[in-house]
Design a protein around this motif. Structure first.
Motif, short mmCIF file in Angstrom:
data_model
loop_
_atom_site.label_atom_id
_atom_site.label_comp_id
_atom_site.label_asym_id
_atom_site.label_seq_id
_atom_site.Cartn_x
_atom_site.Cartn_y
_atom_site.Cartn_z
N GLU A 222 -10.36 -4.23 -4.55
CA GLU A 222 -11.19 -4.30 -5.77
C GLU A 222 -12.57 -4.87 -5.45
O GLU A 222 -13.13 -5.66 -6.22
CB GLU A 222 -10.48 -5.13 -6.84
CG GLU A 222 -9.18 -4.47 -7.23
CD GLU A 222 -8.77 -4.76 -8.64
OE1 GLU A 222 -9.64 -5.09 -9.46
OE2 GLU A 222 -7.58 -4.61 -8.91
N TRP B 278 -5.37 4.32 -0.12
CA TRP B 278 -5.00 2.95 -0.47
C TRP B 278 -4.46 2.82 -1.89
O TRP B 278 -4.40 1.70 -2.43
CB TRP B 278 -6.22 2.00 -0.36
CG TRP B 278 -6.56 1.61 1.03
CD1 TRP B 278 -7.70 1.94 1.72
CD2 TRP B 278 -5.78 0.80 1.92
NE1 TRP B 278 -7.67 1.40 2.97
CE2 TRP B 278 -6.50 0.70 3.12
CE3 TRP B 278 -4.53 0.18 1.82
CZ2 TRP B 278 -6.03 -0.01 4.22
CZ3 TRP B 278 -4.05 -0.53 2.92
CH2 TRP B 278 -4.79 -0.62 4.09
N ALA C 173 -5.11 -9.09 1.72
CA ALA C 173 -5.33 -7.84 0.99
C ALA C 173 -6.20 -8.07 -0.24
O ALA C 173 -7.12 -7.30 -0.53
CB ALA C 173 -3.99 -7.23 0.58
C1 LIG Z 1 -3.63 -3.51 -0.23
C2 LIG Z 1 -4.74 -2.69 -0.81
C3 LIG Z 1 -4.56 -2.09 -2.03
C4 LIG Z 1 -5.56 -1.27 -2.59
N1 LIG Z 1 -5.34 -0.62 -3.76
C5 LIG Z 1 -6.27 0.27 -4.22
C6 LIG Z 1 -6.02 1.05 -5.38
O1 LIG Z 1 -4.96 0.93 -6.03
N2 LIG Z 1 -6.97 1.94 -5.78
C7 LIG Z 1 -8.15 2.11 -5.12
O2 LIG Z 1 -8.96 2.94 -5.54
N3 LIG Z 1 -8.41 1.38 -4.00
C8 LIG Z 1 -7.51 0.47 -3.53
N4 LIG Z 1 -7.76 -0.29 -2.39
C9 LIG Z 1 -9.00 -0.04 -1.66
C10 LIG Z 1 -9.97 -1.20 -1.68
O3 LIG Z 1 -10.59 -1.32 -2.93
C11 LIG Z 1 -10.95 -0.99 -0.49
O4 LIG Z 1 -10.22 -1.30 0.68
C12 LIG Z 1 -12.17 -1.86 -0.60
O5 LIG Z 1 -12.99 -1.47 -1.69
C13 LIG Z 1 -13.01 -1.81 0.69
O6 LIG Z 1 -13.21 -0.51 1.13
P1 LIG Z 1 -12.88 -0.13 2.65
O7 LIG Z 1 -11.53 -0.65 2.97
O8 LIG Z 1 -13.11 1.33 2.77
O9 LIG Z 1 -13.90 -0.96 3.54
P2 LIG Z 1 -15.42 -0.55 3.87
O10 LIG Z 1 -16.15 -0.22 2.63
O11 LIG Z 1 -15.42 0.44 4.97
O12 LIG Z 1 -15.97 -1.95 4.39
C14 LIG Z 1 -15.71 -2.45 5.71
C15 LIG Z 1 -16.48 -3.77 5.86
O13 LIG Z 1 -17.89 -3.55 5.73
C16 LIG Z 1 -18.42 -4.40 4.72
N5 LIG Z 1 -19.54 -3.73 4.07
C17 LIG Z 1 -19.58 -2.48 3.54
N6 LIG Z 1 -20.79 -2.21 3.01
C18 LIG Z 1 -21.52 -3.33 3.19
C19 LIG Z 1 -22.88 -3.71 2.86
N7 LIG Z 1 -23.69 -2.89 2.20
N8 LIG Z 1 -23.30 -4.94 3.20
C20 LIG Z 1 -22.47 -5.81 3.85
N9 LIG Z 1 -21.20 -5.52 4.18
C21 LIG Z 1 -20.74 -4.30 3.86
C22 LIG Z 1 -17.25 -4.66 3.78
O14 LIG Z 1 -17.46 -5.83 3.00
C23 LIG Z 1 -16.10 -4.79 4.76
O15 LIG Z 1 -16.05 -6.07 5.30
C24 LIG Z 1 -6.78 -1.12 -1.87
C25 LIG Z 1 -6.95 -1.77 -0.65
C26 LIG Z 1 -5.95 -2.55 -0.13
C27 LIG Z 1 -6.20 -3.22 1.21
#
Ligand SMILES: Cc1cc2nc3c(=O)[nH]c(=O)nc-3n(C[C@H](O)[C@H](O)[C@H](O)COP(=O)(O)OP(=O)(O)OC[C@H]3O[C@@H](n4cnc5c(N)ncnc54)[C@H](O)[C@@H]3O)c2cc1C
Length: 412
Positions: A391, A186, A386
């Protein structure tokens, strides 16, 4: 006779308004006016740039899923890369200015605000907060001139919300260098930028450390553009693979604490910043929807003259003003050095959840045209999704707040 009276009354109501309609203005509480003159001039310059140079071409790039490289030379001239950072060739500026610039970029396009935010807040911010004096001298001036563009690699294919609890990407010290292995997913700007801030777990003590990796010249570094996004399509996100990627010790961010606290410090600032961005997204959706409501006729009248449509518009503006007020106070706390993680987290959670309402009301209010990119609301509608997740998701921000207010951690 009664019919005639009614007809007359209807005719009178349908007369075109005698005075010009108010121009859409989402800065309802005049926040920009609270800046000193020289900072207000920067906000106005950015706003004019976004309206004249970016707006005319951005829908095309959004549809094509590509970055407008043609804008880079003129974007450089704005001189806003590294805004808020003092010294090292950076423009400086107050936290309120940084927020209002983010908001006004996103008012036209959230992807451009993200591109700028990754460069300024995440990549340059990591070096500024956690780099050594030498590293700041070497990298920040080039990045402020946008000669070098950076990205921030924290998230992994298998570790998103749980990055604080255990990154899978590893760093192993080997003489004067480190060997990095793992994947990052990402990562905004990664498919084309020059350097990556990579966060990895030191196998010796399990602490998270940051590294500056030069994308184009470091053997073992590769990146693949992510395909098929429905939001922030202009920002190019990449999946990075680090395969025995050797980085000199001189490129380790060794000016901080050498733990995940360094990463968290960067994110505290940028989470707060994403509150500004998403407020700009709401402003763009609201202003375009309002303009449409003033022009679109149904039943022979502008839809903006209907009570139910006015209610939607008033609710949108209420959300925007609430977010702006919250941001303005959190900036004061930031200036006083008092902004806590929980205070930054509640800004992100509140503004992004309100934004989802605002952009969907804007979309709804425009009927079918609300889902057409040409009408400049659909892009904001999709992009808000997004920001809601990146973040730190809404749930993660809420858990940070929940822990601070109850004293109980509900993370696991
Ligand atoms: C367009 C875009 C740009 C991005 N840019 C960057 C970047 O430049 N650098 C970077 O490092 N990252 C980047 N990201 C990554 C972003 O920070 C992550 O998508 C985000 O932190 C969530 O992680 P995940 O997508 O793996 O979801 P997951 O962590 O798998 O979560 C899935 C769902 O489960 C929920 N969840 C997880 N754990 C718990 C809990 N303990 N209790 C309750 N609910 C929970 C979450 O809230 C979410 O709804 C980007 C993401 C997007 C979509």
């Amino acid at each position: 006779m009664a019919t005639v009276v009614n007809e007359k009354a209807t005719t009178a109501r349908e007369k075109p308004p005698s005075k010009p309609l108010p121009a859409p203005n989402s800065d309802f509480y005049e926040f920009a006016e609270s800046l000193p003159a020289e900072e207000l001039a920067i906000v106005k310059k950015v706003r004019a740039y976004m309206e004249t140079k970016v707006q005319p071409i951005i829908n095309k790039y959004w549809i094509e899923d590509s970055f407008p490289f043609e804008l880079l030379p003129s974007f450089k001239e704005l001189g806003i890369a590294g805004l808020g950072i003092k010294g090292y060739g950076c423009p400086g500026g107050s936290p309120l200015l940084v927020g209002l610039v983010a908001m006004n970029i996103a008012r036209t396009d959230t992807s451009m605000a993200t591109f700028w935010g990754v460069q300024t807040g995440l990549a340059m911010g990591s070096i500024n907060l956690n780099g050594t004096e030498e590293q700041k001298q070497k990298w920040l001036p080039q990045m402020a001139r946008l000669e070098k563009v950076g990205c921030f690699g924290l998230t992994e294919p298998l570790v998103g919300s749980g990055t604080g609890a255990g990154l899978l990407t590893t760093a192993k010290r080997d003489g004067d260098s480190w060997i990095l292995n793992g994947q990052k997913r990402w990562i905004g700007n990664a498919p084309w930028c020059d350097l990556s801030i990579i966060w990895a777990r030191d196998v010796a003590d399990n602490q998270v450390r940051g590294f500056i990796v030069e994308n184009k010249t470091t053997p073992g570094f590769s990146v693949e553009k992510m395909q098929g996004k429905i939001a922030l399509k202009v920002v190019q996100n990449g999946q990075i693979t680090l395969d025995d990627c050797r980085v000199p010790e001189a490129n380790r961010l060794s000016g901080g604490k050498g733990s995940f606290r360094d990463t968290a410090l960067v994110l505290r600032g940028t989470r707060h910043g994403s509150g500004w961005e998403i407020t700009g997204t709401q402003m763009g959706a609201y202003e375009n929807a309002l303009k449409y409501a003033q022009e679109r006729l149904q039943f022979g009248k502008p839809i903006g003259s209907f009570q139910l449509v006015q209610e939607l518009l008033a609710k949108m503006l209420g959300n925007i003003v609430a977010c702006q007020c919250m941001l303005a106070r959190s900036v004061q706390l930031e200036v006083e050095g008092k902004l806590t993680d929980a205070q930054a987290a509640i800004v992100k959670a509140f503004c992004t959840s309100k934004a989802r309402e605002t952009v969907s009301w804007a979309r709804e209010m425009m009927g079918g045209n609300g889902i057409l990119v040409d009408y400049n609301v659909a892009r904001h509608f999709a992009d808000a999704e997004a920001i809601y997740s990146y973040e730190g998701t809404y749930q993660m921000q809420t858990l940070i707040v929940g822990k601070a207010i109850t004293g109980f951690s509900a993370f696991v």
